[in-house]
Each structure stands twice: as C-alpha cells, then as structure tokens.
Design an enzyme around this catalytic site. Structure first.
Site, PDB file in Angstrom:
ATOM      1  N   LYS A   1       0.797  -1.220   0.000  1.00  6.00           N
ATOM      2  CA  LYS A   1       0.000   0.000   0.000  1.00  6.00           C
ATOM      3  C   LYS A   1       0.836   1.280   0.000  1.00  6.00           C
ATOM      4  O   LYS A   1       0.306   2.373  -0.215  1.00  6.00           O
ATOM      5  CB  LYS A   1      -0.983  -0.015   1.172  1.00  6.00           C
ATOM      6  CG  LYS A   1      -1.883  -1.243   1.236  1.00  6.00           C
ATOM      7  CD  LYS A   1      -2.809  -1.406   0.049  1.00  6.00           C
ATOM      8  CE  LYS A   1      -3.956  -0.450   0.085  1.00  6.00           C
ATOM      9  NZ  LYS A   1      -4.992  -0.791  -0.937  1.00  6.00           N
TER      10      LYS A   1
HETATM   11  O1  P1T Z   1      -6.561  -2.914  -1.102  1.00  8.69           O
HETATM   12  P1  P1T Z   1      -5.984  -3.978  -2.000  1.00  8.69           P
HETATM   13  O2  P1T Z   1      -5.170  -3.429  -3.079  1.00  8.69           O
HETATM   14  O3  P1T Z   1      -7.046  -4.905  -2.511  1.00  8.69           O
HETATM   15  O4  P1T Z   1      -4.980  -4.848  -1.112  1.00  8.69           O
HETATM   16  C1  P1T Z   1      -5.495  -5.784  -0.187  1.00  8.69           C
HETATM   17  C2  P1T Z   1      -4.627  -5.964   1.027  1.00  8.69           C
HETATM   18  C3  P1T Z   1      -4.033  -7.188   1.247  1.00  8.69           C
HETATM   19  N1  P1T Z   1      -3.244  -7.420   2.310  1.00  8.69           N
HETATM   20  C4  P1T Z   1      -3.012  -6.446   3.211  1.00  8.69           C
HETATM   21  C5  P1T Z   1      -2.143  -6.758   4.375  1.00  8.69           C
HETATM   22  C6  P1T Z   1      -3.570  -5.165   3.050  1.00  8.69           C
HETATM   23  O5  P1T Z   1      -3.297  -4.222   3.960  1.00  8.69           O
HETATM   24  C7  P1T Z   1      -4.430  -4.924   1.954  1.00  8.69           C
HETATM   25  C8  P1T Z   1      -5.166  -3.635   1.796  1.00  8.69           C
HETATM   26  N2  P1T Z   1      -5.031  -2.698   2.791  1.00  8.69           N
HETATM   27  C9  P1T Z   1      -5.847  -1.621   2.926  1.00  8.69           C
HETATM   28  C10 P1T Z   1      -6.975  -1.473   2.248  1.00  8.69           C
HETATM   29  C11 P1T Z   1      -5.398  -0.582   3.862  1.00  8.69           C
HETATM   30  O6  P1T Z   1      -6.132   0.395   4.097  1.00  8.69           O
HETATM   31  O7  P1T Z   1      -4.298  -0.725   4.393  1.00  8.69           O
END
Ligand code: P1T
Length: 500
Positions: free
Chosen positions: A70
C-alpha cells in the site's frame, strides 16, 4: 589479542562474492523513492511439498519501505493530489480510513513531506500497526470492528465526517481514487511482466479495496491475455463472484487487509477470472510456513493468498508460471499470528503436549476451586455500577451480560482507566464504550484443560470461564482464573500429592 586489541581479519585473504550492482541510483533523495521495484523470488519448498508442477514466484511487496504494497498507492495518491493543487505541504491535513497499511504509507509520505496525518482504523487491526503509525507522527482514531461500512461509527464514515469538520482536511479516499489501481497498472504489473518477460500464466492477489488485483488485472489482460487473474477473498466478505461463494456464517475474521462488506469503486470484477475464498486457520498456518520454510517475512494475508494459490496452481503444468503477491510484513503481527499462544487460543494450532506436568492435561470442572467467582452487571448498567461491582467482588473482572444473562464482554479497571485516559472529552457514562469484547475464555462444557489456561495466561492477565448451554447457546459466566489462582492451585495440589 595483541596489546589489548583484537586482531581483525585480513579481508583480502577470503574468497569474495561480489554481486553486480544493478540499482540505477547510488543515492536516493528520500525514502519515498525506494517504493516499488520489489523482488520476485522463486518459491521452492512449499510448491514441492504441495505437489505443484508449475513454477511459483513470490512478489515481495512486504519489502516496501513502509512494509506493504500500500506504500505504492499512498505515494501515488499524494503526488497526484499535490500536482492538482489539492494537497499543500505544511497546510493540508491528510485523513484516511484504512486497515492500517495505506495509513502507514500515507504517514510515511506525510513524515517526509510535512503533512499532519490522521488515520482512522478499526479496533481489529494490530497494535503493531498503530505503534508504527504513531512513530511516524500520525494521529490515530479507532472505530468498532463490528460497525458496518455504511454505519456512522465505521472508519469510513468517521473519516468522512472529520474531513468536513477539520480545516484544510483532504480525504484521498483509496476506495474511490483511480490512483489506487493506477499505481499497480503502471508499477506492480509492469515489474511482474518485466521479471518474467511478459510470460505469466497465473497471478494470485488478495482483495481489499481491490486496487491491486484490478490494476494488475487490467495491465495483464492487455499484455499477456492467456494469464489467469485470481482474486482472494476471505469468508465473511462479499467481494467474490459468483455471489453464492460469499454465503457464510463468518461474522469476524482475523486476517487483516482483505475482504469488505461493500463493493469499492476500485474493484473491476471484469478482469478477475476466478475467486478463491479463504479462512483464518489455513491462511495463518500458511503465512507461518512462508516464513519458516521460504524465509519470507510476510503477514497474514500473504498466507491467505499462498493458500489460495496452492489450490488453483495444482491445475498448471510444469514450466508454467504462477505469481503470488505477498502484501505485507511480519512486523504488523508480532503479537498476533507469530505468537504460538495466540494461534493456539484460537484453535489455529494445537496446544503443546507436556507429559512431565501432572496438571497439564487436567480438565477443568465448573466447581473447580481455582476459579474465582465474579460479579455480573447488565449491559444497561452505568460505569459507576460496574465499578461498584468490581470493588465488591474483589475479582479483577466484572461480567457484562445481556437480558438473557449471556456474556457479551467484561469490565476491568485496567481497560477502563486506559479508555478514560484516551477520551478527549469528559467522563462518558456509556458502559458500551468500556466493554472489552476481545476476551480470552475457556468453556467448561468443552473439556478445556489447564494447558489451555496456562498458555492463555502467557498472553493475557485473566482467563474468563464460561459454560455454554447447548440448547439456548447462552454463555453463562462462571468466573475468572489468574496466574495467581493457577499457581496456588498447582502448589497446593502438588503438596497434597507429595503427602506434605
Ligand atoms: O486494497 P488492495 O489493493 O485490494 O490490497 C489488499 C490488502 C491485502 N493485504 C493487506 C495486508 C492489506 O493491507 C491490503 C489492503 N489494505 C488496505 C486497504 C489498507 O487500508 O491498508
């Protein structure tokens, strides 16, 4: 040792292993520059043990400077808002609802660029994330995990409200911001394609906001149409397709970052060929295997993604290539799934055996004298009534029960003091705000052993004892066990056994 100083090695005498320096810059302007360009690492042991024929590669997003995938979208959203004049360094205040990692990325950018940063995240998310955020200078607001996204108490609603109340606030809004999928369309996907010379047969990606899977999916469909894009969604979430897959009794899951109760704008189901639903136990066990067997210091959602990949990659042949994206870092979970006791007390791992201790396998009966009696108050009681009950009973916890007498949480002095100290305003007489819902408990109707109690006491000051009525499902509170209680019980009984 000569003349009190140690004799250092003659480094020239040793064989040298010099790797080519393929980084383009010798010195980076700031840490934000090193976001992205993460390594693609071949997996060896797990695919072999699982009977997988194809080649499997881990895209190590956990090696980003903030510790997760992220960082990419956080920085991209900040740059874009700066270019459009929406964010002004030294003036604007960044506010974002997040499961933590986007928050860490934004706090990282804010630290380097000089923004005030307010992060709104659900209680479920780890204290490790909160401590990282605080260290980066962010301000934290926590919201109830059980609040639905569209309820006024959810992290999304609270962040929206604050962004209207606080002067110069900017909500970058990862759920609706095109920079989220774009960061992966332009960055992550290009890197994967470059590493494998545009020849990929499958990518397996966890779904939260779905920016990662949708952004990568779009680029992959353009450049490598044969590639199967797999989304990974936990039971209890509704992102997957077909919708039948999402039917589930799961209310809460432990794996952080994946799954939602709404469809974000940053999701494009069109580019996702297949969905796999995952559950906590197998996901977290697989995360521990990635760490132990492959040396990849990743987080829980990486385990979910790898578990899903093992299911779907079984259909691929030798020579085909499957990429598994590992979103975040072990650091976020040091007191959670990395801890054996944490895993055991959630039934994700068996309790250790111990034949040398007479008491280890002893099953706890309801009337066991090591259980301290506790008082109960109704959830409609006031804080003063809960405090009075705590004083009178002398036990360290007071049970909070519903109309039927079923346990819904506990009240403790420690927790109440902590919450009071964190309250911005005056004392609130609302017991709900002081109710601890994450409790370690054993059920005397389940043949719980002293081993379970002892392992729980490694990570909590008290174990709550309940008895579940099989027909009504009411959880009747029986009492509490502390280390003191267990120690007294063991020493007294040991003395009796030894005839003292
Ligand atoms: O949001 P996305 O691109 O679908 O990623 C998913 C995801 C998977 N694994 C972890 C540990 C994550 O933190 C996330 C997504 N995280 C958020 C949406 C956030 O606000 O940190």
């Amino acid at each position: 040792m000569e003349n009190g100083t140690s004799k250092f090695f003659n480094l020239k005498e040793f064989p040298h292993i010099v790797r080519a320096l393929d980084r383009n810059l010798k010195i980076q302007d700031n840490v934000l520059n090193v976001i992205g360009n993460t390594p693609l690492v071949k997996l060896s042991k797990i695919p072999k043990e699982e009977g997988i024929q194809c080649e499997m590669y881990a895209k190590c997003e956990y090696l980003n400077p903030g510790g997760s995938v992220k960082d990419r979208i956080a920085y991209r959203m900040v740059l874009d808002a700066e270019q459009r004049g929406i964010l002004i360094p030294g003036k604007s205040v960044i506010i974002e609802p997040t499961s933590g990692n986007t928050g860490i990325g934004l706090a990282l950018a804010s630290a380097v660029k000089g923004y005030r940063c307010i992060i709104v995240l659900p209680e479920k998310m780890s204290d490790e994330k909160v401590n990282t955020l605080k260290a980066l200078g962010a301000e934290i607001i926590r919201t109830p995990t059980e609040a639905a996204s569209d309820s006024p108490d959810s992290n999304i609603s609270v962040a929206k409200r604050l962004s209207k109340e606080i002067p110069n606030a900017v909500l970058l809004d990862q759920y609706n911001n095109p920079c989220n999928p774009l960061a992966h369309y332009d960055g992550t996907a290009e890197e994967i394609l470059w590493s494998l010379d545009d020849n990929v047969d499958m990518v397996v990606i966890g779904a939260g906001t779905c920016g990662t899977v949708s952004g990568i999916g779009h680029k992959i469909k353009e450049r490598c149409p044969k590639c199967v894009v797999v989304g990974v969604d936990p039971h209890g979430s509704i992102l997957a397709e077909p919708e039948e897959l999402n039917k589930s009794d799961v209310q809460m899951y432990e794996v952080e970052g994946i799954g939602y109760d709404f469809l974000p704008r940053s999701l494009d189901r069109k580019v996702i060929d297949k969905w796999v639903k995952t559950e906590d136990g197998t996901s977290l066990q697989m995360a521990r295997r990635l760490i132990k067997e492959e040396g990849l210091l990743c987080g829980g959602s990486s385990g979910a993604v790898m578990w899903a990949a093992v299911q779907v990659a079984k259909n691929l042949k030798a020579g085909q290539k499957c990429v598994v994206l590992l979103p975040d870092n072990i650091r976020n979970y040091m007191t959670k799934f990395i801890s054996d006791q944490w895993m055991e007390t959630r039934n994700f791992k068996p309790y250790p055996t111990n034949d040398k201790l007479w008491w280890w396998n002893k099953v706890i009966a309801e009337n066991e004298d090591l259980i301290q009696a506790t008082a109960s108050v109704s959830q409609n009681s006031s804080i003063s009534e809960a405090i009075a009950a705590l004083r009178e009973s002398k036990a360290p916890v007071v049970n909070i029960v519903d109309d039927k007498g079923s346990l819904i949480g506990i009240f403790t002095a420690d927790n109440a003091r902590r919450r009071l100290a964190n309250l911005a305003g005056s004392v609130v007489e609302d017991l709900e705000k002081f109710t601890v819902k994450k409790i370690y408990q054993i059920d005397v109707s389940n043949d719980s052993t002293l081993a379970a109690v002892s392992r729980m006491l490694d990570i909590t000051p008290y174990v709550v004892v309940v008895k579940t009525d099989a027909s009504s499902n009411i959880q009747k509170p029986i009492g509490v066990i502390t280390s003191d209680d267990l120690l007294t019980y063991i020493t007294n009984k040991s003395n009796q056994l030894n005839g003292n």
